[in-house]
Design an enzyme around this catalytic site. Structure first.
Site, short mmCIF file in Angstrom:
data_model
loop_
_atom_site.label_atom_id
_atom_site.label_comp_id
_atom_site.label_asym_id
_atom_site.label_seq_id
_atom_site.Cartn_x
_atom_site.Cartn_y
_atom_site.Cartn_z
N HIS A 78 2.87 -5.80 7.62
CA HIS A 78 1.74 -5.21 6.90
C HIS A 78 0.63 -4.84 7.88
CE1 HIS A 78 0.64 -9.45 7.34
NE2 HIS A 78 -0.61 -9.04 7.33
N CYS B 226 -7.59 -14.24 3.22
CA CYS B 226 -8.67 -13.74 4.09
C CYS B 226 -10.05 -13.89 3.48
CB CYS B 226 -8.35 -12.33 4.53
SG CYS B 226 -6.88 -12.34 5.61
N ASP C 225 -7.53 -5.99 8.58
CA ASP C 225 -6.35 -6.64 9.16
C ASP C 225 -5.65 -5.56 10.00
OD1 ASP C 225 -5.18 -9.24 9.07
OD2 ASP C 225 -3.56 -8.53 7.76
N LYS D 237 -9.12 -7.66 12.97
CA LYS D 237 -8.61 -9.01 13.24
C LYS D 237 -7.09 -9.00 13.15
CE LYS D 237 -9.16 -10.20 8.39
NZ LYS D 237 -7.75 -10.48 8.10
N ASP E 198 -10.70 -6.79 3.99
CA ASP E 198 -9.32 -6.24 3.96
C ASP E 198 -8.98 -5.39 2.73
OD1 ASP E 198 -9.36 -7.86 6.19
OD2 ASP E 198 -7.62 -9.06 5.64
N HIS F 266 -2.66 -5.39 12.74
CA HIS F 266 -1.62 -6.08 13.51
C HIS F 266 -0.77 -5.15 14.37
CE1 HIS F 266 -2.39 -9.70 11.24
NE2 HIS F 266 -1.95 -9.22 10.10
C1 VGL Z 1 -4.04 -11.40 4.46
C2 VGL Z 1 -1.99 -12.43 4.57
C3 VGL Z 1 -1.75 -11.86 5.81
C4 VGL Z 1 -5.29 -11.16 3.68
C5 VGL Z 1 -3.82 -10.84 5.69
O1 VGL Z 1 -5.98 -10.15 3.92
O2 VGL Z 1 -5.62 -11.99 2.80
N1 VGL Z 1 -3.12 -12.20 3.91
N2 VGL Z 1 -2.68 -11.06 6.35
ZN ZN Z 2 -2.25 -10.01 8.10
#
Ligand code: VGL
Ligand code: ZN
Length: 202
Positions: free
Chosen positions: A81, A151, A46, A106, A8, A48
Site C-alpha cells: 500500500h 496511524c 504514508d 512517513k 493518511d 513506502h
Molecule cells: C496505516 C497500516 C499500515 C494507517 C498505514 O494509515 O493507519 N495502517 N500503514
Molecule cells: Zn503503511
C-alpha cells in the site's frame, strides 16, 4: 493556537484501495469542512518503498494480516500500500488540500514501519512534525483521518506524550475494525487525550 492533523487520507485507505478502511471515504467532506476552524492544517502521508518490510509480499511464506517481529517490535504484515509516487499513495481526489501548509511523509525507511506522524515505530527518527508545530506555537492538536486504530491512534499518543493538548475526533476517522476502534479510544483517554465530535469544534 490549534492545529488540525489530517492523517493518511490516501487512495489506498478508502474503498477501492489496497488497504481500504470500511466507510473511510465518508470522512472526506467532514475533513474539508473542519479545516476552516483551525489556524493551521497539516497532513501526513504514508509513503513506502516497494521493499518495505511491513508488506507481506516481502516475507516469503507470510500472508497479509499475519503478525511477525521486526527488530524486536510486533509488526502486522499489510498488503502492499501507499507505494511512493503511485496512485494509491496520492491523497483522495476530493480532499481539499488548499489549506494544508505542510505534508509529513512517513514509512520511508524499508526496515521499519511508522504509524505515527511524529516518529517511526522504534522512535529512531522524527519526521519534523513536532518541531514544526512547536515553531508555529501550536498547543492543541486535533486528529482526523485514517485508520483510526493505527496511524490516527499512534499520532495521537505521540502528540499527548509531546505535551500537546490532544483531541481525537472520533467521528472524523474510520477504523479497520470496530474492536480496534474501541481499544484505540480507550488508549487515547487512558493516556490523557480527549475524544471529541467534529460537531463540537467551533
Ligand atoms: C496505516 C497500516 C499500515 C494507517 C498505514 O494509515 O493507519 N495502517 N500503514
Ligand atoms: Zn503503511
Amino acid at each position: 493556537m490549534k492545529a488540525l492533523i489530517v492523517v493518511d487520507l490516501q487512495n489506498d485507505f478508502v474503498p477501492g484501495g489496497s488497504l481500504a478502511v470500511p466507510q473511510g471515504h465518508e470522512i472526506i467532506p467532514v475533513v474539508n469542512q473542519l479545516q476552516e476552524k483551525f489556524e493551521l492544517v497539516v497532513a501526513t502521508q504514508d509513503w513506502h518503498p516497494k521493499d518495505h518490510l511491513s508488506f507481506a509480499s516481502n516475507h516469503p511464506e507470510k500472508k497479509p494480516y499475519e503478525v511477525v517481529r521486526l527488530d524486536g517490535l510486533e509488526q502486522v504484515l499489510w498488503p502492499d500500500h501507499c507505494l511512493q509516487g503511485e496512485k494509491g499513495a496520492m491523497f483522495v481526489p476530493d480532499f481539499d488540500e488548499r489549506r494544508v501548509e505542510a505534508i509529513f511523509r512517513k514509512g520511508t525507511n524499508p526496515q521499519i514501519d511508522s504509524y505515527s506522524g511524529f516518529f517511526d515505530n522504534g522512535r529512531k527518527k522524527s519526521t519534523g512534525l513536532a518541531d514544526f508545530l512547536k515553531g508555529r506555537r501550536i498547543e492543541e492538536v486535533y486528529l482526523c483521518g485514517l485508520a483510526a486504530e493505527y496511524c490516527v491512534l499512534y499520532t495521537a499518543l505521540d502528540a499527548i506524550e509531546l505535551g500537546f493538548e490532544t483531541y481525537y475526533l472520533e467521528d472524523a476517522t474510520r477504523a479497520l475494525s470496530q474492536e480496534g476502534f474501541e481499544k484505540a479510544k480507550e488508549q487515547v483517554v487512558g493516556r490523557g487525550g480527549k475524544l471529541r465530535s467534529f460537531l463540537a469544534i467551533r
